[in-house]
Scaffold this active site. Structure first.
Site, PDB file in Angstrom:
ATOM      1  N   LYS A   1      -2.950  -0.821  15.673  1.00 44.91           N
ATOM      2  CA  LYS A   1      -2.387   0.019  16.726  1.00 44.91           C
ATOM      3  C   LYS A   1      -3.358   0.144  17.875  1.00 44.91           C
ATOM      4  O   LYS A   1      -4.567   0.166  17.673  1.00 44.91           O
ATOM      5  CB  LYS A   1      -2.158   1.425  16.175  1.00 44.91           C
ATOM      6  CG  LYS A   1      -1.010   1.490  15.270  1.00 44.91           C
ATOM      7  CD  LYS A   1      -0.385   2.882  15.357  1.00 44.91           C
ATOM      8  CE  LYS A   1       0.824   2.910  14.481  1.00 44.91           C
ATOM      9  NZ  LYS A   1       0.408   2.871  13.068  1.00 44.91           N
TER      10      LYS A   1
ATOM     11  N   GLU B   1       0.839  -1.204   0.000  1.00 47.25           N
ATOM     12  CA  GLU B   1       0.000   0.000   0.000  1.00 47.25           C
ATOM     13  C   GLU B   1       0.873   1.253   0.000  1.00 47.25           C
ATOM     14  O   GLU B   1       2.051   1.216   0.350  1.00 47.25           O
ATOM     15  CB  GLU B   1      -0.955   0.008   1.190  1.00 47.25           C
ATOM     16  CG  GLU B   1      -0.248   0.042   2.523  1.00 47.25           C
ATOM     17  CD  GLU B   1      -0.943   0.916   3.546  1.00 47.25           C
ATOM     18  OE1 GLU B   1      -1.421   2.009   3.190  1.00 47.25           O
ATOM     19  OE2 GLU B   1      -0.978   0.505   4.715  1.00 47.25           O
TER      20      GLU B   1
HETATM   21  N1  PSU Z   1      -2.411   2.031  10.477  1.00 46.43           N
HETATM   22  C1  PSU Z   1      -1.083   2.195  10.606  1.00 46.43           C
HETATM   23  N2  PSU Z   1      -0.380   2.880   9.659  1.00 46.43           N
HETATM   24  C2  PSU Z   1      -1.001   3.394   8.562  1.00 46.43           C
HETATM   25  C3  PSU Z   1      -2.403   3.189   8.421  1.00 46.43           C
HETATM   26  C4  PSU Z   1      -3.051   2.506   9.392  1.00 46.43           C
HETATM   27  O1  PSU Z   1      -0.529   1.721  11.590  1.00 46.43           O
HETATM   28  O2  PSU Z   1      -0.334   4.026   7.729  1.00 46.43           O
HETATM   29  C5  PSU Z   1      -3.085   3.686   7.180  1.00 46.43           C
HETATM   30  C6  PSU Z   1      -3.385   2.491   6.261  1.00 46.43           C
HETATM   31  O3  PSU Z   1      -3.261   2.908   4.925  1.00 46.43           O
HETATM   32  C7  PSU Z   1      -4.832   2.175   6.581  1.00 46.43           C
HETATM   33  C8  PSU Z   1      -5.377   3.562   6.812  1.00 46.43           C
HETATM   34  O4  PSU Z   1      -5.491   1.485   5.555  1.00 46.43           O
HETATM   35  O5  PSU Z   1      -4.349   4.236   7.525  1.00 46.43           O
HETATM   36  C9  PSU Z   1      -6.663   3.553   7.585  1.00 46.43           C
HETATM   37  O6  PSU Z   1      -7.167   4.839   7.633  1.00 46.43           O
HETATM   38  P1  PSU Z   1      -8.696   5.093   8.077  1.00 46.43           P
HETATM   39  O7  PSU Z   1      -8.730   4.748   9.535  1.00 46.43           O
HETATM   40  O8  PSU Z   1      -8.947   6.534   7.792  1.00 46.43           O
HETATM   41  O9  PSU Z   1      -9.531   4.159   7.232  1.00 46.43           O
END
Ligand code: PSU
Ligand code: MN
Length: 301
Positions: free
Chosen positions: A149, A15
């Site tokens: 996390k 990603e």
């Molecule tokens: N969690 C992490 N690092 C990240 C992300 C999530 O530890 O970089 C990024 C990933 O791309 C994940 C996105 O798919 O954040 C999720 O964001 P949201 O909660 O806005 O869907």
């Protein structure tokens, strides 16, 4: 596009949101290259996914990788953003949800990332749940991650993954990993100890016609784990700061990641880079095992 990416079979999707919005801009291009190298070392082909000038890219040139890492105009796109971003001719980094969707369409079966999005703390009021979860409920891809996390509500995230019929497998662990730390304190439903077991599960998932994803949860290497106490303190401070600053919606995850990187003297960054490299390598091993598994299955029938 290389042959492995064209057929999907030998490729590992990566990603791009992690590169554009998840790591400090000064080093993220270099880290992105290292992630690709970790996949190559296992004999698989890396395919970093992003949208550039209104076109979907499955696999990036070095110039494109640098652009995603450094260009502030590159927005964060989850699945619902893709069509609009393409219509506007914009450039975007893709989340786990958007990357899973695009990679699966390109025939790629395995995907490596850092951490999944999930259910946010306080979601009963905010309704903030990452689209990553629903995406994995409907895309038959295998995602290697280091859990989620603890900036998220981890028990609720595991419950939602169950509801959405996403398989959750601990790789050489009985505890669901907590990204910066090896164990979130919650058990994993299943444990495997070899990449071939994951490949076999993928084979059976396909044979059953199941459309859902498989999460392979791979803990951060022990030598790079964050001190759990520093982790707890930073987490509490970060959540409070986000609330005080009124950060909402898709900005919450990047904000908290940045807070950790700024307040842990490099410890969270070291853990973050190490765990992504570990996930990329494991994804490469699963792809290799998956190729062997398919040959064996063909031999059997
Ligand atoms: N969690 C992490 N690092 C990240 C992300 C999530 O530890 O970089 C990024 C990933 O791309 C994940 C996105 O798919 O954040 C999720 O964001 P949201 O909660 O806005 O869907
Ligand atoms: Mn959200």
């Amino acid at each position: 596009m290389s042959e492995a990416i064209a057929s999907g079979a030998g490729a590992v999707a990566l990603e791009s949101t992690i590169i554009s919005h998840g790591l400090p801009a000064e080093t993220s291009a270099e880290t992105a290259r290292e992630i690709e190298q970790a996949v190559r070392r296992e004999g698989a082909v890396p395919a970093t996914v992003a949208v550039l000038d209104g076109l979907v890219h499955i696999g990036l040139s070095d110039d494109a990788l640098v652009r995603v890492a450094e260009d502030a105009e590159v927005v964060k796109a989850s699945t619902r953003d893709l069509a609009v971003v393409l219509a506007k001719g914009m450039s975007a980094a893709t989340t786990v949800a958007a990357t899973s969707y695009l990679a699966n369409r390109a025939g790629i079966r395995v995907f490596a990332t850092g951490g999944l999005g999930g259910v946010h703390r306080g979601s009963r009021e905010s309704w903030d749940e990452s689209a990553d979860l629903a995406a994995l409920g409907s895309v038959p891809i295998t995602v290697v991650c280091a859990g989620v996390k603890s900036i998220l509500d981890v028990p609720a995230t595991l419950e939602r993954l169950e509801t959405l019929s996403v398989s959750v497998i601990g790789y050489r662990t009985d505890g669901f990993p907590g990204f910066y730390v090896r164990d979130s304190g919650l058990p994993v439903p299943w444990r495997v100890d070899e990449p071939a077991e994951v490949a076999a599960a993928m084979q059976h998932r396909d044979a059953l016609g199941l459309a859902s994803g498989i999460v392979v949860a791979n803990p951060v290497p022990p030598e790079h784990e964050m001190d759990p106490e520093l982790h707890e303190e930073t987490l509490a401070a970060g959540v409070a700061a986000a609330e005080a600053a009124g950060v909402r919606g898709k900005d919450v995850t990047p904000y908290l990641l940045g807070f950790f990187h700024e307040h842990t003297s490099g410890a969270s960054l070291a853990a973050n880079v190490a765990l992504v490299l570990g996930n990329a390598a494991l994804a490469g091993k699963i792809v290799r095992a998956s190729g062997r598994e398919r040959l064996t299955a063909r031999g059997r029938s």
